[in-house]
Each structure stands twice: as C-alpha cells, then as structure tokens.
Design a protein around this motif. Structure first.
Motif, PDB file in Angstrom:
ATOM      1  N   TYR A  23       0.890  -1.161   0.000  1.00  0.00           N
ATOM      2  CA  TYR A  23       0.000   0.000   0.000  1.00  0.00           C
ATOM      3  C   TYR A  23       0.929   1.211   0.000  1.00  0.00           C
ATOM      4  O   TYR A  23       2.113   1.091  -0.275  1.00  0.00           O
ATOM      5  N   PHE A  24       0.468   2.371   0.318  1.00  0.00           N
ATOM      6  CA  PHE A  24       1.317   3.557   0.318  1.00  0.00           C
ATOM      7  C   PHE A  24       2.370   3.475   1.424  1.00  0.00           C
ATOM      8  O   PHE A  24       2.078   3.080   2.541  1.00  0.00           O
ATOM      9  N   ILE A  25       3.591   3.868   1.097  1.00  0.00           N
ATOM     10  CA  ILE A  25       4.709   3.831   2.027  1.00  0.00           C
ATOM     11  C   ILE A  25       5.014   5.256   2.471  1.00  0.00           C
ATOM     12  O   ILE A  25       4.963   6.189   1.665  1.00  0.00           O
ATOM     13  N   LYS A  26       5.325   5.424   3.758  1.00  0.00           N
ATOM     14  CA  LYS A  26       5.618   6.752   4.310  1.00  0.00           C
ATOM     15  C   LYS A  26       6.947   7.266   3.773  1.00  0.00           C
ATOM     16  O   LYS A  26       7.988   7.113   4.387  1.00  0.00           O
ATOM     17  N   THR A  27       6.878   7.849   2.602  1.00  0.00           N
ATOM     18  CA  THR A  27       8.036   8.511   1.997  1.00  0.00           C
ATOM     19  C   THR A  27       7.516   9.789   1.362  1.00  0.00           C
ATOM     20  O   THR A  27       6.302   9.988   1.245  1.00  0.00           O
ATOM     21  N   MET A  41      -5.835   0.193   6.841  1.00  0.00           N
ATOM     22  CA  MET A  41      -4.945   0.453   5.715  1.00  0.00           C
ATOM     23  C   MET A  41      -4.007   1.604   6.057  1.00  0.00           C
ATOM     24  O   MET A  41      -4.132   2.702   5.530  1.00  0.00           O
ATOM     25  N   PRO A  42      -3.060   1.352   6.969  1.00  0.00           N
ATOM     26  CA  PRO A  42      -2.152   2.429   7.378  1.00  0.00           C
ATOM     27  C   PRO A  42      -1.085   2.714   6.336  1.00  0.00           C
ATOM     28  O   PRO A  42      -0.780   1.870   5.496  1.00  0.00           O
ATOM     29  N   MET A  43      -0.520   3.906   6.413  1.00  0.00           N
ATOM     30  CA  MET A  43       0.667   4.202   5.613  1.00  0.00           C
ATOM     31  C   MET A  43       1.770   3.310   6.175  1.00  0.00           C
ATOM     32  O   MET A  43       1.945   3.222   7.387  1.00  0.00           O
ATOM     33  N   GLY A  47      10.917   0.597   6.950  1.00  0.00           N
ATOM     34  CA  GLY A  47      11.595  -0.552   7.550  1.00  0.00           C
ATOM     35  C   GLY A  47      10.741  -1.799   7.517  1.00  0.00           C
ATOM     36  O   GLY A  47      11.218  -2.904   7.231  1.00  0.00           O
ATOM     37  N   TYR A  48       9.443  -1.634   7.800  1.00  0.00           N
ATOM     38  CA  TYR A  48       8.499  -2.752   7.777  1.00  0.00           C
ATOM     39  C   TYR A  48       8.415  -3.339   6.365  1.00  0.00           C
ATOM     40  O   TYR A  48       8.486  -4.553   6.178  1.00  0.00           O
ATOM     41  N   MET A  66       0.856  -5.967   1.181  1.00  0.00           N
ATOM     42  CA  MET A  66       0.869  -5.263   2.459  1.00  0.00           C
ATOM     43  C   MET A  66      -0.098  -4.093   2.401  1.00  0.00           C
ATOM     44  O   MET A  66      -0.103  -3.388   1.396  1.00  0.00           O
ATOM     45  N   PRO A  67      -0.870  -3.884   3.460  1.00  0.00           N
ATOM     46  CA  PRO A  67      -1.054  -4.703   4.651  1.00  0.00           C
ATOM     47  C   PRO A  67      -1.866  -5.962   4.340  1.00  0.00           C
ATOM     48  O   PRO A  67      -2.472  -6.074   3.280  1.00  0.00           O
TER      49      PRO A  67
END
Length: 114
Positions: A23-27, A41-43, A47-48, A66-67
């Motif tokens: 899904y969307f990655i925190k970048t 559906m978290p950002m 690392g995960y 993911m997730p």
C-alpha cells in the motif's frame, strides 16, 4: 513491468521472483495521501516494508501484499460483480485517497560535474 506468474507447464525456467504489492509507504513520494481507514490500511513504514520484502524473497514467495487485509480484499473482489466491487471501493475511499496528494515538494537537483 509485469511478468506472468503462470508457466506453460512444459518447462521450468530457473528464475524465481517475488511480486511485491505494498500500500502507500511513508516517503515523500506519497506526501499528502490520506487513508480513509488508517487502522485497516495504514501508511506503511519503510523498515516494515523492507523486512517483509526480504522475508518474502528468502522464502521464495511468489507474491507479498501489504497490509495483510488486502489479501482478503483481493479474494472478495475476485468473486464480486463489478458494480459491487465499485461500491466497496467507493466505501473504502479508494477513489479519494489521492485527493490531497502532493508528492515530493523539494526534489534535490542532480549535482553537475564538470
């Protein structure tokens, strides 16, 4: 690029690959993206995502999503008529998730070498 995961059955190529579907990655790339259901559906943290990719490759998994909730959503979608799939996507906020998308704001310039 998309690679077919199906074989003709006549020969097996000595190539293994893992299809990664996060899904969307925190970048900065996804700056401004807002999930309607952040609990489900978290950002994703970088690392995960990296850890999950390494685990998938080490275990020769063909696909990693993911997730995890997306595995179930993909299964449900496979058996849903298009109209129901559209309604579910609308309820989940799929069509609005990018409304506030900004992307990277400060892209560093490539250094010029002489």
């Amino acid at each position: 690029a998309v690679v077919s995961t199906q074989s003709t059955g006549q020969e097996k190529l000595p190539i293994e690959f893992t299809m990664v579907n996060p899904y969307f990655i925190k970048t900065g790339m996804f700056e401004g993206v807002i999930s309607k259901w952040p609990f489900f559906m978290p950002m994703l943290e970088t690392g995960y995502v990296g850890d999950k990719i390494i685990q998938a490759v080490e275990h020769n998994r063909v696909i990693v999503v993911m997730p995890r909730i997306f595995y179930y959503l993909m299964l449900v979608k496979a058996f849903c008529p298009d109209r129901l799939s559209y309604t579910v996507n609308k309820f989940m906020g799929t069509f609005e998730v990018m409304e506030h998308f900004r992307g990277r704001q400060n892209v560093p310039e490539k250094s010029k070498t002489s």
